[in-house]
Design an enzyme around this catalytic site. Structure first.
Site, PDB file in Angstrom:
ATOM      1  N   ASP A 283      84.532  17.126   7.262  1.00 61.73           N
ATOM      2  CA  ASP A 283      84.073  18.510   8.174  1.00 61.73           C
ATOM      3  C   ASP A 283      85.074  19.538   7.759  1.00 61.73           C
ATOM      4  O   ASP A 283      86.230  19.605   7.991  1.00 61.73           O
ATOM      5  CB  ASP A 283      84.147  18.242   9.454  1.00 61.73           C
TER       6      ASP A 283
ATOM      7  N   ASP B  70      76.093   5.701  14.975  1.00 56.59           N
ATOM      8  CA  ASP B  70      77.467   5.927  15.229  1.00 56.59           C
ATOM      9  C   ASP B  70      77.801   6.007  16.751  1.00 56.59           C
ATOM     10  O   ASP B  70      77.418   7.034  17.363  1.00 56.59           O
ATOM     11  CB  ASP B  70      77.716   7.704  14.827  1.00 56.59           C
ATOM     12  N   PRO B  71      78.444   5.057  17.305  1.00 57.20           N
ATOM     13  CA  PRO B  71      78.597   5.110  18.661  1.00 57.20           C
ATOM     14  C   PRO B  71      80.022   5.624  19.116  1.00 57.20           C
ATOM     15  O   PRO B  71      80.282   5.321  20.234  1.00 57.20           O
ATOM     16  CB  PRO B  71      78.672   3.620  18.891  1.00 57.20           C
ATOM     17  N   ASN B  72      80.650   6.193  18.443  1.00 51.46           N
ATOM     18  CA  ASN B  72      81.872   7.095  18.379  1.00 51.46           C
ATOM     19  C   ASN B  72      82.984   5.890  19.033  1.00 51.46           C
ATOM     20  O   ASN B  72      83.741   6.254  19.994  1.00 51.46           O
ATOM     21  CB  ASN B  72      81.654   8.023  19.342  1.00 51.46           C
TER      22      ASN B  72
ATOM     23  N   GLU C 234      79.050   4.152  11.375  1.00 49.53           N
ATOM     24  CA  GLU C 234      79.949   5.065  11.608  1.00 49.53           C
ATOM     25  C   GLU C 234      80.995   4.858  12.821  1.00 49.53           C
ATOM     26  O   GLU C 234      80.339   4.767  14.023  1.00 49.53           O
ATOM     27  CB  GLU C 234      79.226   6.250  11.711  1.00 49.53           C
TER      28      GLU C 234
ATOM     29  N   LYS D 202      72.829   8.587  16.737  1.00 48.96           N
ATOM     30  CA  LYS D 202      73.943   8.866  17.680  1.00 48.96           C
ATOM     31  C   LYS D 202      74.117   7.660  19.024  1.00 48.96           C
ATOM     32  O   LYS D 202      73.051   7.850  19.672  1.00 48.96           O
ATOM     33  CB  LYS D 202      74.165  10.287  18.542  1.00 48.96           C
TER      34      LYS D 202
ATOM     35  N   ASN E 206      84.483  10.168  11.574  1.00 52.58           N
ATOM     36  CA  ASN E 206      85.230  11.482  11.670  1.00 52.58           C
ATOM     37  C   ASN E 206      86.238  11.354  12.775  1.00 52.58           C
ATOM     38  O   ASN E 206      86.300  12.383  13.164  1.00 52.58           O
ATOM     39  CB  ASN E 206      84.025  12.456  12.074  1.00 52.58           C
TER      40      ASN E 206
ATOM     41  N   LYS F 283      70.665   9.063  11.041  1.00 50.97           N
ATOM     42  CA  LYS F 283      71.666   8.855  11.891  1.00 50.97           C
ATOM     43  C   LYS F 283      71.293   8.838  13.211  1.00 50.97           C
ATOM     44  O   LYS F 283      70.784   9.775  13.567  1.00 50.97           O
ATOM     45  CB  LYS F 283      73.119   9.804  11.453  1.00 50.97           C
TER      46      LYS F 283
ATOM     47  N   HIS G 192      80.979  15.802   8.697  1.00 52.83           N
ATOM     48  CA  HIS G 192      80.568  15.502  10.265  1.00 52.83           C
ATOM     49  C   HIS G 192      80.149  16.854  10.634  1.00 52.83           C
ATOM     50  O   HIS G 192      80.579  18.185  10.399  1.00 52.83           O
ATOM     51  CB  HIS G 192      81.969  14.966  10.762  1.00 52.83           C
ATOM     52  N   SER G 193      79.515  16.881  11.843  1.00 49.25           N
ATOM     53  CA  SER G 193      79.036  18.174  12.512  1.00 49.25           C
ATOM     54  C   SER G 193      79.305  18.030  14.073  1.00 49.25           C
ATOM     55  O   SER G 193      79.053  16.981  14.599  1.00 49.25           O
ATOM     56  CB  SER G 193      77.764  18.837  11.934  1.00 49.25           C
ATOM     57  N   ASN G 194      79.219  19.303  14.758  1.00 53.11           N
ATOM     58  CA  ASN G 194      79.021  19.644  16.037  1.00 53.11           C
ATOM     59  C   ASN G 194      77.916  20.449  15.877  1.00 53.11           C
ATOM     60  O   ASN G 194      77.575  20.944  15.256  1.00 53.11           O
ATOM     61  CB  ASN G 194      80.178  19.921  16.879  1.00 53.11           C
TER      62      ASN G 194
ATOM     63  N   GLU H 107      92.370  -0.906  20.210  1.00 55.39           N
ATOM     64  CA  GLU H 107      92.266  -1.769  21.443  1.00 55.39           C
ATOM     65  C   GLU H 107      93.247  -2.663  21.324  1.00 55.39           C
ATOM     66  O   GLU H 107      93.889  -3.063  20.395  1.00 55.39           O
ATOM     67  CB  GLU H 107      90.798  -2.496  21.283  1.00 55.39           C
TER      68      GLU H 107
ATOM     69  N   HIS I 287      75.212  16.678  26.477  1.00 56.98           N
ATOM     70  CA  HIS I 287      75.298  18.138  26.476  1.00 56.98           C
ATOM     71  C   HIS I 287      74.714  19.046  27.461  1.00 56.98           C
ATOM     72  O   HIS I 287      73.558  18.472  27.882  1.00 56.98           O
ATOM     73  CB  HIS I 287      74.541  18.363  24.935  1.00 56.98           C
TER      74      HIS I 287
ATOM     75  N   HIS J 106      73.910  19.334  12.996  1.00 56.89           N
ATOM     76  CA  HIS J 106      72.994  19.326  14.332  1.00 56.89           C
ATOM     77  C   HIS J 106      72.233  20.541  14.387  1.00 56.89           C
ATOM     78  O   HIS J 106      71.487  20.737  15.329  1.00 56.89           O
ATOM     79  CB  HIS J 106      74.028  19.932  15.263  1.00 56.89           C
TER      80      HIS J 106
HETATM   81  O1  GKR Z   1      77.989  16.749  19.313  1.00 54.35           O
HETATM   82  O2  GKR Z   1      77.734  15.178  20.862  1.00 54.35           O
HETATM   83  C1  GKR Z   1      78.134  15.546  19.764  1.00 54.35           C
HETATM   84  C2  GKR Z   1      78.747  14.612  18.769  1.00 54.35           C
HETATM   85  O3  GKR Z   1      78.636  13.537  19.323  1.00 54.35           O
HETATM   86  C3  GKR Z   1      80.143  14.949  18.129  1.00 54.35           C
HETATM   87  O4  GKR Z   1      80.755  15.286  19.458  1.00 54.35           O
HETATM   88  C4  GKR Z   1      80.617  14.002  17.046  1.00 54.35           C
HETATM   89  O5  GKR Z   1      81.954  14.456  16.898  1.00 54.35           O
HETATM   90  O6  GKR Z   1      78.851  14.276  15.965  1.00 54.35           O
HETATM   91  C5  GKR Z   1      80.003  13.787  16.184  1.00 54.35           C
HETATM   92  C6  GKR Z   1      80.201  12.458  15.527  1.00 54.35           C
HETATM   93  O7  GKR Z   1      79.452  12.196  14.407  1.00 54.35           O
HETATM   94  O8  GKR Z   1      81.019  11.625  15.808  1.00 54.35           O
HETATM   95 MG    MG Z   2      80.716  10.497  13.869  1.00 52.10          MG
END
Ligand code: GKR
Ligand code: MG
Length: 449
Positions: free
Chosen positions: A317, A239-241, A264, A211, A293, A209, A343-345, A270, A29, A372
């Site tokens: 969200d 949550d490794p996205n 998450e 990230k 999310n 949680k 979910h949030s940003n 893949e 960020h 957040h």
């Molecule tokens: O704000 O960096 C962030 C989060 O990683 C966000 O981009 C994600 O969309 O928080 C989010 C998530 O739960 O995946």
């Molecule tokens: Mg997420």
């Protein structure tokens, strides 16, 4: 005869706030984040507010629909939204991919600007009728406080960012241990456990949680172990996205039952298989519950997610789904024995207040909601920011959103926005200061290069 107040004026005010060097799969960020505010005034003297994703695209979308909102009765809010939807066209740059690979430049297409208008209109309607917004949603108010989770991030060394014209906020002289810590380096399991401890002391969070998608998977699992050791009763999730391959995710999950409650978005698309198919295979192989999310961000994606039974917890969200949509989702999930969450940003306290209302109206037994805001606490735009006490967000009792805007703070946040060289989120920029030449790779944790 329609005795509803009329929306006399709609203002769109872009704002910015300070952030930490938070790490995610998409990078780091930047020192500031941006949001857009919608402020509606009606002819009864009420003000309705909404907050949404930042940046010029969303700001332009909002300004473009002002003529469809101004002059309309508040009571016709559903019709106003319908008109906006009917006239909406898809942006040329929107390829429909959504955020299945956390390509953050696509987030602005997943978020729908008009939900900030919906929020502000529901705020006005609630004030007109004299009831909190949550009583207008779905089946009405379900609870007076909403359980939130402690949203923990890895944080990199902000001093590596050498652009002195726009430094990261330093809070080293704050009396508040959380305010100090959130601007410091947090990159080890010990520091993550400390983060959980300090968050627990400040806000009373009982659930956490982390990230992920930042360090090698095993290191992130160590961090989860450290949190669970410190809080044996906590629900801990990561949550490794979608950073891990299916094989990696299965391997990493092997010894984590009893430590992690649910995963998450552990993996993504893949080898020609969609993220929904891969998540289903992950569930089969590990018996872990999964949240998302990323793979269900609209009703069509949700259909495929449910058809495959690929997810247990949908993080609806309201900035993606709308307020009405998010609550409709909670009703569906509850009837089907699935779980609702949010979910949030990065966001200000207007979104926090909106989460209080939507969380209060969600039926069933929601998962603790993401926020957040703890990273922004202290930069509030409301005079009466809802508080998180004992891990629970207190739902304002007044009519509408039940909160009051602090216009002085809003204009300060707008001045900061106007000073920024760019208004769009770009997590690759700050990464260049940490790893020169860094490039986003949705299958590699951001610090693994
Ligand atoms: O704000 O960096 C962030 C989060 O990683 C966000 O981009 C994600 O969309 O928080 C989010 C998530 O739960 O995946
Ligand atoms: Mg997420």
């Amino acid at each position: 005869m329609n005795s509803s107040p009329i929306i006399a004026k709609m203002q769109v005010i872009p704002v910015a706030g300070y952030d930490s060097m938070l790490m995610t799969l998409s990078g780091a960020h930047a020192p500031c984040f941006t949001r857009n505010l919608v402020i509606l005034e009606d002819n009864a003297g009420h003000t309705g507010i909404g907050e949404i994703h930042g940046g010029d695209y969303t700001c332009d979308c909002l300004n473009a629909v002002r003529p469809l909102v101004e002059g309309q009765p508040v009571s016709c809010y559903r019709q106003i939204l319908q008109t906006i939807h009917r006239l909406a066209t898809r942006a040329e740059a929107d390829d429909g991919a959504g955020i299945q690979t956390l390509d953050i430049s696509k987030l602005k297409f997943v978020v729908k600007s008009e939900w900030a208008i919906e929020c502000a209109m529901l705020d006005l309607l609630g004030q007109h009728l004299g009831v909190p917004m949550c009583q207008l949603l779905g089946e009405g108010q379900q609870r007076k406080e909403v359980e939130m989770l402690g949203y923990m991030f890895y944080v990199s060394d902000k001093n590596k960012w050498t652009d002195t014209s726009l430094p990261y906020l330093d809070e080293s002289d704050s009396k508040d241990p959380w305010f100090r810590m959130r601007r410091e380096v947090i990159l080890t399991p010990e520091r993550i456990a400390e983060e959980a401890q300090i968050l627990h002391e400040k806000y009373g969070f009982e659930n956490f949680k982390l990230k992920g998608g930042v360090l090698a998977g095993q290191e992130e699992m160590e961090a989860c172990r450290a949190v669970k050791k410190a809080f044996p009763n906590a629900r801990v999730n990561i949550d490794p996205n979608g950073a891990w391959s299916l094989a990696e995710a299965i391997e990493l999950s092997k010894d984590m039952h009893g430590i992690i409650t649910y995963m998450e978005d552990p993996c993504g698309p893949e080898a020609g298989y969609s993220s929904r198919e891969i998540m289903r295979e992950f569930k089969n192989a590990t018996q872990f519950q999964v949240a998302t999310n990323m793979i269900a961000t609209d009703w069509r994606q949700f259909y495929h997610t449910v058809s495959l039974n690929a997810c247990d917890i949908i993080l609806a969200d309201p900035h993606f789904w709308g307020f009405d949509g998010a609550i409709r989702m909670s009703q569906l999930l509850n009837s089907w024995g699935l779980t609702w969450g949010v979910h949030s940003n990065n966001h200000f306290d207007i979104t926090l207040a909106a989460f209080a209302q939507v969380g209060a109206a969600a039926v069933g037994d929601p998962a603790p909601l993401d926020t957040h805001w703890i990273w922004q606490d202290g930069q509030n735009l409301l005079k009466d920011t809802p508080q998180i006490v004992g891990g629970k967000l207190q739902v304002p009792q007044g009519p509408g959103m039940g909160v009051t805007l602090d216009m002085e703070k809003v204009m300060e946040a707008n001045a900061l926005y106007n000073r920024l060289p760019s208004h769009d989120r770009d997590d690759a920029l700050a990464m260049q200061y940490l790893i020169p030449g860094w490039k986003y790779d949705h299958k590699k944790p951001c610090l693994v290069r």
